[in-house]
Design an enzyme around this catalytic site. Structure first.
Site, mmCIF file in Angstrom:
data_model
loop_
_atom_site.group_PDB
_atom_site.id
_atom_site.type_symbol
_atom_site.label_atom_id
_atom_site.label_comp_id
_atom_site.label_asym_id
_atom_site.label_seq_id
_atom_site.Cartn_x
_atom_site.Cartn_y
_atom_site.Cartn_z
ATOM 1 N N SER A 84 0.894 -1.410 0.140
ATOM 2 C CA SER A 84 0.014 0.116 -0.055
ATOM 3 C C SER A 84 0.762 1.225 0.136
ATOM 4 O O SER A 84 0.327 2.223 -0.371
ATOM 5 C CB SER A 84 -1.048 0.168 1.412
ATOM 6 N N ARG A 85 2.298 1.271 0.361
ATOM 7 C CA ARG A 85 2.991 2.422 0.539
ATOM 8 C C ARG A 85 4.406 1.799 0.080
ATOM 9 O O ARG A 85 4.806 0.757 0.055
ATOM 10 C CB ARG A 85 2.890 3.149 2.013
ATOM 11 N N VAL A 127 0.371 -8.956 8.526
ATOM 12 C CA VAL A 127 1.147 -10.355 7.963
ATOM 13 C C VAL A 127 1.679 -11.013 9.262
ATOM 14 O O VAL A 127 2.021 -12.059 9.356
ATOM 15 C CB VAL A 127 2.324 -9.870 7.393
ATOM 16 N N TYR A 152 15.868 -3.748 15.286
ATOM 17 C CA TYR A 152 15.321 -3.851 14.106
ATOM 18 C C TYR A 152 16.262 -4.641 13.146
ATOM 19 O O TYR A 152 15.845 -5.315 12.398
ATOM 20 C CB TYR A 152 15.328 -2.298 13.485
HETATM 21 P P1 NAP Z 1 6.586 2.196 4.602
HETATM 22 O O1 NAP Z 1 6.713 3.092 3.522
HETATM 23 O O2 NAP Z 1 6.410 2.458 6.201
HETATM 24 O O3 NAP Z 1 5.377 0.783 4.267
HETATM 25 C C1 NAP Z 1 5.415 -0.466 4.793
HETATM 26 C C2 NAP Z 1 4.411 -1.181 4.315
HETATM 27 O O4 NAP Z 1 4.114 -2.431 5.208
HETATM 28 C C3 NAP Z 1 2.966 -0.584 4.232
HETATM 29 O O5 NAP Z 1 2.452 -1.010 2.971
HETATM 30 C C4 NAP Z 1 2.058 -1.236 5.356
HETATM 31 O O6 NAP Z 1 1.066 -1.385 5.056
HETATM 32 C C5 NAP Z 1 2.759 -2.453 5.552
HETATM 33 N N1 NAP Z 1 2.867 -3.083 6.819
HETATM 34 C C6 NAP Z 1 3.243 -2.498 7.963
HETATM 35 N N2 NAP Z 1 2.563 -3.436 8.998
HETATM 36 C C7 NAP Z 1 1.908 -4.535 8.327
HETATM 37 C C8 NAP Z 1 1.349 -5.627 8.931
HETATM 38 N N3 NAP Z 1 1.360 -5.612 10.232
HETATM 39 N N4 NAP Z 1 0.728 -6.293 8.097
HETATM 40 C C9 NAP Z 1 0.783 -5.926 6.760
HETATM 41 N N5 NAP Z 1 1.251 -4.787 6.213
HETATM 42 C C10 NAP Z 1 1.989 -4.018 6.958
HETATM 43 O O7 NAP Z 1 7.932 1.200 4.596
HETATM 44 P P2 NAP Z 1 9.031 0.839 3.335
HETATM 45 O O8 NAP Z 1 10.298 2.040 3.726
HETATM 46 O O9 NAP Z 1 8.386 0.849 2.050
HETATM 47 O O10 NAP Z 1 9.592 -0.350 3.828
HETATM 48 C C11 NAP Z 1 9.068 -1.476 3.040
HETATM 49 C C12 NAP Z 1 10.309 -2.635 3.544
HETATM 50 O O11 NAP Z 1 11.556 -2.129 3.257
HETATM 51 C C13 NAP Z 1 10.316 -3.109 4.995
HETATM 52 O O12 NAP Z 1 10.288 -4.413 5.195
HETATM 53 C C14 NAP Z 1 11.524 -2.265 5.491
HETATM 54 O O13 NAP Z 1 11.798 -2.649 6.759
HETATM 55 C C15 NAP Z 1 12.362 -2.480 4.644
HETATM 56 N N6 NAP Z 1 13.378 -1.491 4.200
HETATM 57 C C16 NAP Z 1 13.149 -0.198 4.221
HETATM 58 C C17 NAP Z 1 14.276 0.917 4.303
HETATM 59 C C18 NAP Z 1 13.907 2.324 4.072
HETATM 60 O O14 NAP Z 1 14.826 3.138 4.426
HETATM 61 N N7 NAP Z 1 12.626 2.924 3.774
HETATM 62 C C19 NAP Z 1 15.331 0.409 4.234
HETATM 63 C C20 NAP Z 1 15.775 -0.991 4.397
HETATM 64 C C21 NAP Z 1 14.738 -1.827 4.405
HETATM 65 P P3 NAP Z 1 -0.288 -0.635 5.760
HETATM 66 O O15 NAP Z 1 0.203 1.003 5.504
HETATM 67 O O16 NAP Z 1 -1.445 -0.698 4.748
HETATM 68 O O17 NAP Z 1 -0.586 -0.839 7.087
#
Ligand code: NAP
Length: 251
Positions: A13-14, A57, A148
């Site tokens: 979703s995001r 999830v 984390y």
């Molecule tokens: P984000 O913008 O905060 O988006 C997080 C996504 O995960 C949203 O679609 C959210 O859905 C979903 N989510 C959160 N809790 C959930 C749950 N309990 N059940 C199902 N869906 C859930 O984060 P992002 O930066 O895109 O991160 C995506 C992935 O990349 C994550 O695994 C994160 O740890 C990893 N990552 C991110 C970064 C970074 O710098 N951004 C770096 C390394 C790794 P809803 O909004 O619908 O709840």
């Protein structure tokens, strides 16, 4: 790709998951995505052709429901992107058990539950799993990422173990480990000034002097799902601009 096969992207979703789902649809894949709280974003994505299903999830029964729905539509999941995740920053001395357990339930158990649920599909299709880990899971000096990082290093070892165990079914399992990517996870709740300060700080921690965007991650995920990567499994590929604050000490 077979017209009855699809890719499932959790947490689409995001942010990074959203970009991956959009890029896959543009390439002609049938894409199912999940959302948890961002219903409006999910509705908007439906307009682009992505099938959005609600699932927390951290609850296996939610993923089982999504699987049943997909099966009811005559579709088999041949690509699984375990992307849903959260980050709660705290140093070791500020240990907050509730926050850590929440991260473990979503980042690690979410990956385990969705893989368990869709394993029969992936076996039938000799599918590909891509886990979104983090460079934190390899070890960086970013403040407050200790717990984390533990959840993400678990995802990395899970990736290797699954590649080892599931290779006999022709299933490939790889991980992508992003560095700092500008998404809600890294900027929400912060002032523009604060965001600029954080970005400057992370820029200074990379060889390339830049920070990342979701579109820096998505193409690799698309590649890892495709037959172009048929000889790759068990790998964790880091995309972080060449971070220079790694804690791996040459390992
Ligand atoms: P984000 O913008 O905060 O988006 C997080 C996504 O995960 C949203 O679609 C959210 O859905 C979903 N989510 C959160 N809790 C959930 C749950 N309990 N059940 C199902 N869906 C859930 O984060 P992002 O930066 O895109 O991160 C995506 C992935 O990349 C994550 O695994 C994160 O740890 C990893 N990552 C991110 C970064 C970074 O710098 N951004 C770096 C390394 C790794 P809803 O909004 O619908 O709840």
């Amino acid at each position: 790709m077979d017209s009855s096969h699809a890719v499932l992207v959790t947490g689409s979703s995001r942010g990074i998951g959203r970009q991956i789902a959009i890029d896959l649809v543009k390439r002609g894949y049938i894409v199912y995505g999940t959302y948890n709280s961002s219903k409006e974003n999910a509705q908007e994505l439906t307009q682009t052709g992505i099938h959005m299903e609600k699932a927390d999830v951290s609850k296996r029964e939610d993923l089982a429901r999504v699987r049943e729905k997909i099966e009811g539509e005559g579709i088999t999941v041949s690509g699984l992107v375990n992307n849903a995740g959260i980050m709660k920053l705290m140093n070791f001395e500020n240990y907050d058990e509730t926050a850590f357990m929440e991260m473990l339930k979503i980042n690690l158990m979410g990956t385990i539950y969705s893989t368990l649920e869709f394993l029969p599909h992936l076996k039938r299709t000799r599918g590909s799993i891509v886990n979104i880990a983090s460079n934190a899971g390899i070890g960086t000096a970013a403040e407050g990422t200790t717990f984390y990082a533990i959840t993400k290093s678990s995802v990395i070892i899970l990736t290797k173990r699954l590649a080892f165990e599931l290779g006999k079914y022709g299933i490939r399992v790889n991980a992508v480990a992003p560095g700092w990517i500008e998404t809600d996870m890294t900027v929400t709740g912060k002032s523009q000034e604060e965001v600029e300060r954080i970005k400057a700080s992370f820029r200074s921690k990379t060889s390339l002097g830049i920070t990342g965007k979701p579109s820096d991650i998505s193409p690799l995920v698309v590649f890892l799902l495709s037959e172009d990567s048929r000889y790759m499994t068990g790998q964790t590929i880091v995309i972080d601009g060449g971070r220079i604050d790694n804690l791996t000490h040459g390992v």
